[in-house]
Enzyme design. Sequence first.
Site, PDB file in Angstrom:
ATOM      1  N   HIS A  98       0.832  -1.198   0.000  1.00 43.08           N
ATOM      2  CA  HIS A  98       0.000   0.000   0.000  1.00 43.08           C
ATOM      3  C   HIS A  98       0.871   1.254   0.000  1.00 43.08           C
ATOM      4  CE1 HIS A  98       1.106  -0.499   4.214  1.00 43.08           C
ATOM      5  NE2 HIS A  98       0.781   0.764   4.426  1.00 43.08           N
ATOM      6  N   ASP A 100       0.565   5.084   2.052  1.00 46.03           N
ATOM      7  CA  ASP A 100      -0.190   5.680   3.149  1.00 46.03           C
ATOM      8  C   ASP A 100      -1.080   6.816   2.646  1.00 46.03           C
ATOM      9  OD1 ASP A 100       1.133   3.963   4.901  1.00 46.03           O
ATOM     10  OD2 ASP A 100       2.759   5.397   5.235  1.00 46.03           O
ATOM     11  N   HIS A 255       4.783   0.125   0.112  1.00 43.79           N
ATOM     12  CA  HIS A 255       5.504  -0.635   1.135  1.00 43.79           C
ATOM     13  C   HIS A 255       4.610  -1.721   1.725  1.00 43.79           C
ATOM     14  CE1 HIS A 255       3.570   2.666   3.331  1.00 43.79           C
ATOM     15  NE2 HIS A 255       3.588   1.903   4.413  1.00 43.79           N
ATOM     16  N   ARG A 270       5.690   6.238  13.944  1.00 43.39           N
ATOM     17  CA  ARG A 270       5.563   6.776  12.583  1.00 43.39           C
ATOM     18  C   ARG A 270       5.024   8.203  12.606  1.00 43.39           C
ATOM     19  NH1 ARG A 270       1.494   4.258   8.188  1.00 43.39           N
ATOM     20  NH2 ARG A 270       0.371   6.232   8.379  1.00 43.39           N
TER      21      ARG A 270
HETATM   22  C1  SIN Z   1       3.160   1.081   7.793  1.00 43.61           C
HETATM   23  O1  SIN Z   1       2.460   0.641   6.897  1.00 43.61           O
HETATM   24  O2  SIN Z   1       3.293   2.287   7.973  1.00 43.61           O
HETATM   25  C2  SIN Z   1       3.915   0.125   8.693  1.00 43.61           C
HETATM   26  C3  SIN Z   1       5.235  -0.214   8.133  1.00 43.61           C
HETATM   27  C4  SIN Z   1       6.030  -1.096   9.048  1.00 43.61           C
HETATM   28  O3  SIN Z   1       5.618  -1.348  10.189  1.00 43.61           O
HETATM   29  O4  SIN Z   1       7.102  -1.543   8.653  1.00 43.61           O
END
Ligand code: SIN
Length: 284
Positions: A98, A100, A255, A270
Amino acid sequence: MSITVTPASAAVGAYIDGIDIAAGVSGEDFAELRQAFTDHGVVFLRNQDVTPEQHIEFAERWSEINVNRFFGTVDGHPRIAEVRKDPDQLHAIGSRWHTDHSYDVEPAMGSILYAREVPEVGGDTMFAGQYAAYDALSDGMKDTLGRMWAHHSSRHAFGAAALATYSDEVGQKFKNAEKATQDSLHPVIIKHPLSGRPALYVNGDFTVRFDGWTDTESAPLLQQLYAHACRPEFCHRFKWEKGSMAIWDNRAVQHNAVNDYQGQFRLMHRVTLEGEKLEPFVAS
Ligand code: SIN
């Protein structure tokens, strides 16, 4: 201090040496870091030791902060989303390909993910370069997709109806279901706001259909594009260490947090960076 930039693969990512965020990053080093981010889609830093306040302060040099409305936040730090998996949990946030916030009209520019606790083995994150995904399309497909737009939504992922279908463990990770209302329309091939390069911009979590097409009509081509977007030759798999940081551009990469560490603990912080409205790439 001047930084070194080592590409992680031909298609995506670069490892950065010579940055210590806690000690302060000069304007010149920050400009080089930003250029590496633009060129490679995601940059990886090791051995950072930052407080939540320093994480926020560093993020503010990139852009305004966009607070994720559906994730839990770090105690005392409402602008930092907590990406956490406890040993007794099976589900991991983000464990599908996906980008973000593509459901927003002005989707997030990027995310700065910082590893506070990592599993002994597993818990890597994969990144797929969407410039490379575009470049590998045939001329005919580039031309067709270049004239198309797609709808993105958060409703099916974070809305009340969606949450009701999740197990308690998954449901309790998310909040504010009533805010899953904003849908957005983006070009399928965007002109990257920083580099000006064309990038493929559809993702399996949030894209729901092509504009003017039904969900059913859209599904086969979307599925084909999702598979294409994450072909191994467009990917790099990042192995986290405690203190690692990844800064990715949601308009240039997808990612996927690999959920292969059952029974172990992983804790990431994050901060998401505000973006802008996306424009279509117009081939000359
Ligand atoms: C996310 O999708 O922001 C999580 C990525 C991760 O935990 O590596």
